[in-house]
Every structure is written in structure tokens, then in C-alpha cells.
Motif scaffolding. Structure first.
Motif, PDB file in Angstrom:
ATOM      1  N   PHE A 294       2.839  -9.689 -25.519  1.00 15.54           N
ATOM      2  CA  PHE A 294       1.763  -9.835 -24.536  1.00 15.54           C
ATOM      3  C   PHE A 294       2.013  -8.932 -23.329  1.00 15.54           C
ATOM      4  CE2 PHE A 294       1.162 -14.367 -26.230  1.00 15.54           C
ATOM      5  CZ  PHE A 294       0.065 -14.009 -26.999  1.00 15.54           C
ATOM      6  N   ALA A 295       3.259  -8.876 -22.888  1.00 21.04           N
ATOM      7  CA  ALA A 295       3.598  -8.076 -21.705  1.00 21.04           C
ATOM      8  C   ALA A 295       3.509  -6.584 -21.992  1.00 21.04           C
ATOM      9  CB  ALA A 295       4.995  -8.438 -21.218  1.00 21.04           C
ATOM     10  N   ASN A 296       4.121  -6.158 -23.069  1.00 24.14           N
ATOM     11  CA  ASN A 296       4.197  -4.728 -23.342  1.00 24.14           C
ATOM     12  C   ASN A 296       2.961  -4.194 -24.043  1.00 24.14           C
ATOM     13  OD1 ASN A 296       6.829  -4.547 -22.245  1.00 24.14           O
ATOM     14  ND2 ASN A 296       7.690  -5.348 -24.146  1.00 24.14           N
ATOM     15  N   GLY A 297       2.313  -5.036 -24.847  1.00 20.84           N
ATOM     16  CA  GLY A 297       1.148  -4.576 -25.588  1.00 20.84           C
ATOM     17  C   GLY A 297      -0.141  -4.644 -24.814  1.00 20.84           C
ATOM     18  N   ASN A 298      -0.302  -5.686 -23.971  1.00 17.09           N
ATOM     19  CA  ASN A 298      -1.568  -5.828 -23.254  1.00 17.09           C
ATOM     20  C   ASN A 298      -1.403  -6.029 -21.755  1.00 17.09           C
ATOM     21  OD1 ASN A 298      -4.474  -5.896 -23.589  1.00 17.09           O
ATOM     22  ND2 ASN A 298      -4.354  -8.028 -22.919  1.00 17.09           N
TER      23      ASN A 298
END
Length: 349
Positions: A294-298
């Protein structure tokens, strides 16, 4: 959106670990308001790890809730993924979720980011990622001290400078619902009227449009969800990077109650046929690997406690951390009708 217009997607799967025939036939039906291409890896990883095939229906929050109400007990949905706190609360109140017990989820997700437990100790929904409602500003025209609280958006010194998307958009309704909790209804309505008086133009467009309007000089200050700004900061396009170089960002109310944070979350559907698989999937989404995605992808902040992540844009915005408000989601949700009436009275479109 009419239910027949909703997109149905069956994710292709490649099982790379051995599974029993029974497990390989397991399925999970997910109704999702998350339309982020980077989430595809989450579904694929879950299938590879468990052998559980995911069938997904995509829509926005309102479309999913409308479909669930129409389907009733015949709904095939097992898991519901929504991207707004007020909509999660509304669905809970309307009885569209099946409260569950999960020690894993209860340990991972802070109390303010999940539904209040029932008398039986079950929880209707769990926050899985968060995004802050931040303020961006023209670094030439303004200093951070001019806009370091939401209240200052109504300060007459910002006359003709404020840009924001529609007041009735869920992101703003949640912010305004939280402000009602902090300030009280009367003061919040006065604040909303002050923002209307300060607008550079009528509300229009999405959050990215507000950011670009500040960079172009059309506005002096704007409100946006943090992940829209992070996308521009991480973009490979020179024009996007140029936008971010022209603006500053403030996380409001760091010296008072903290910055407003909205939550994307998940729940087991009221009439789920695959409850065990549904709980297993939500537990997976609260795991360190999924939270990092969630943090790195979006460009969202993890909701789970103690998860470390490496997203340069999020770290650059905050210097590593920021103070977020602790308003219960239920309180924000209950203020929605009151807020909409205020918006109508002050002419906030």
C-alpha cells in the motif's frame, strides 16, 4: 452506477506452491472500490500463497453499496473494500457487513482505524491504509505559517486564493465531518463560509487538478489527499516533477488535534458464503508485506501498527512522521448529513 455496469474481473492465477485439491478450488468474491493497478500484485500474491482464487467486481464506493442493497441475501460478495471512512461507517450502520473476530486484525489495526466492537466483541470493518488531507501552497506567495491549520483556509488574507474540489465529494465530507467534531456545528459553518469567500474559482476537478492549479498560479493554496501529491513527486514525467517543485506542502494542525486522515478499509460482506477465506484475506492485507505494498505501490500510509516502509515521497513530505487526528470514524460519519446541509446554506458547491 447501475449494478449491470459494474466491471467483473476474474484474476488469472498461477499456483506456484502445492495445494490440496480442496484448497485449489477455494474462491473469494471481492467487491472493490480500489482501482489502483498496483493492487493487482496483492491479489496475485494472495492466490499464490493460498490457492484461493479471487473473483473481483470493481466500482466506486456508492456503486458497491447500491449493489449490495439490491442483491440482499443473494449477494455473492465475500469481501468489501471501500476507500472512504464515512462510506465504511454508512455500510456498517446499514447492516451490509458481517462483524467478525480476528486476533490478528485486532492486534494489527489501531482502535481508531476500525469499527467499534459489538457487544459480542466482533468488529464490522478494519482500516487497511490511510491518506492525509493536506494543504499545498504557492511558495512564492505564501509561507507555511499562513496555512498550517485548516482554520486558516477561511482567513480573509487568503481572499481569492483557495482551490478545492467539490464540497460534497466524500474526501471533503469526511474532512468537514471531522471539523464539525472539533469546532462544533456553528463554528464549522462559519469556517465553510469563509472558505467559500476565499475561493479563487468554483470547486471543480480532482485533487491533482488542485495541485496543478497552485503550481500554475491560478490558486495560492489548495486541499488534496497526500497520495495524489506523492504520485506527482514520484512521476518520471518532467512536467509532473516541475509541478511539485513550485509548491510547498503542510500537514495542518500539528500543534493542535493533528491532520485529518481518511481510511481505506475492508470488511466481510453480510451474506458472505466464504467467511473463513474472507477473514484470511483481510488478515493478509494487514500483514507487513501487504501494508508495504500500500505504501510503496499506491503512496498510502500503512494502517497496521509498527510497519516500516520505504517510500521517498511520503518521507519527504513529513520528514518521517506527522501527528494525525484521533476522531472516531463513527463520529465523522454521523456528521455527514449535517455537513451537507451546511454546504447548501453557505453555497459551497
Amino acid at each position: 452506477m447501475h449494478p449491470s455496469l459494474l466491471k467483473f474481473t476474474t484474476l488469472a492465477l498461477t499456483v506456484v506452491t502445492l495445494a490440496t485439491p480442496a484448497l485449489a478450488e477455494s474462491v473469494l468474491n471481492v467487491y472493490s472500490a480500489r482501482h489502483y493497478p498496483t493492487d493487482e500484485a496483492l491479489y496475485s500474491d494472495f492466490t499464490r500463497a493460498t490457492g484461493i482464487r479471487i473473483n473481483r467486481i470493481d466500482s466506486d464506493d456508492a456503486g458497491i453499496l447500491t449493489r449490495l442493497r439490491a442483491e440482499g441475501s443473494s449477494s455473492p460478495a465475500d469481501v468489501i473494500l471501500l476507500v472512504d471512512a464515512a462510506r465504511l461507517w454508512r455500510a456498517e450502520v446499514d447492516g451490509l457487513f458481517k462483524p467478525v473476530r480476528s486476533k490478528t486484525l485486532e492486534a494489527a489495526i489501531p482502535a481508531q482505524l476500525r469499527a467499534k466492537p459489538t457487544d459480542q466483541g466482533e468488529t464490522a470493518w478494519f482500516g487497511l491504509s490511510t491518506r492525509a488531507r493536506v494543504v499545498v501552497y504557492d511558495k512564492v506567495k505564501l509561507a507555511k505559517a499562513d496555512i498550517d491549520s485548516y482554520e486558516k483556509l477561511a482567513d480573509p488574507k487568503l481572499k481569492g486564493m483557495v482551490c478545492i474540489r467539490s464540497g460534497s465529494h466524500p474526501y471533503n465530507l469526511s474532512l468537514f465531518g471531522a471539523m464539525t467534531e472539533h469546532l462544533g456545528p456553528a463554528a464549522t459553518e462559519t469556517w465553510l463560509k469563509g472558505m467559500v469567500d476565499n475561493m479563487a474559482r468554483s470547486p471543480k476537478g480532482g485533487d491533482t487538478d488542485q495541485i496543478k492549479a497552485v503550481a500554475s498560479g491560478e490558486c495560492g493554496v489548495a486541499v488534496t489527499n497526500s497520495y495524489y501529491l506523492a504520485r506527482l513527486m514520484r512521476s518520471s514525467k518532467p512536467d509532473d516533477r516541475a509541478v511539485t517543485e513550485k509548491i510547498g506542502v503542510a500537514f495542518p494542525n500539528q500543534t493542535s488535534w493533528g491532520t485529518h486522515v481518511n481510511v481505506a478499509g475492508g470488511a466481510v460482506a453480510r451474506h458472505a458464503k466464504n467467511t473463513d477465506n474472507a477473514v484470511r484475506f483481510l488478515e493478509y492485507l494487514a500483514s507487513a508485506s501487504a501494508q508495504n505494498h500500500f505504501a510503496n505501490g499506491n503512496n498510502e500510509w500503512p494502517a497496521a501498527v509498527g510497519v516500516k516502509f520505504d517510500n521517498p515521497a511520503l518521507k519527504a513530505m513529513t520528514g518521517g512522521s506527522f501527528k494525525s487526528e484521533l476522531i472516531p470514524i463513527s463520529a465523522v460519519g454521523m456528521n455527514q448529513l449535517k455537513v451537507q446541509q451546511m454546504l447548501d446554506r453557505v453555497g459551497f458547491k
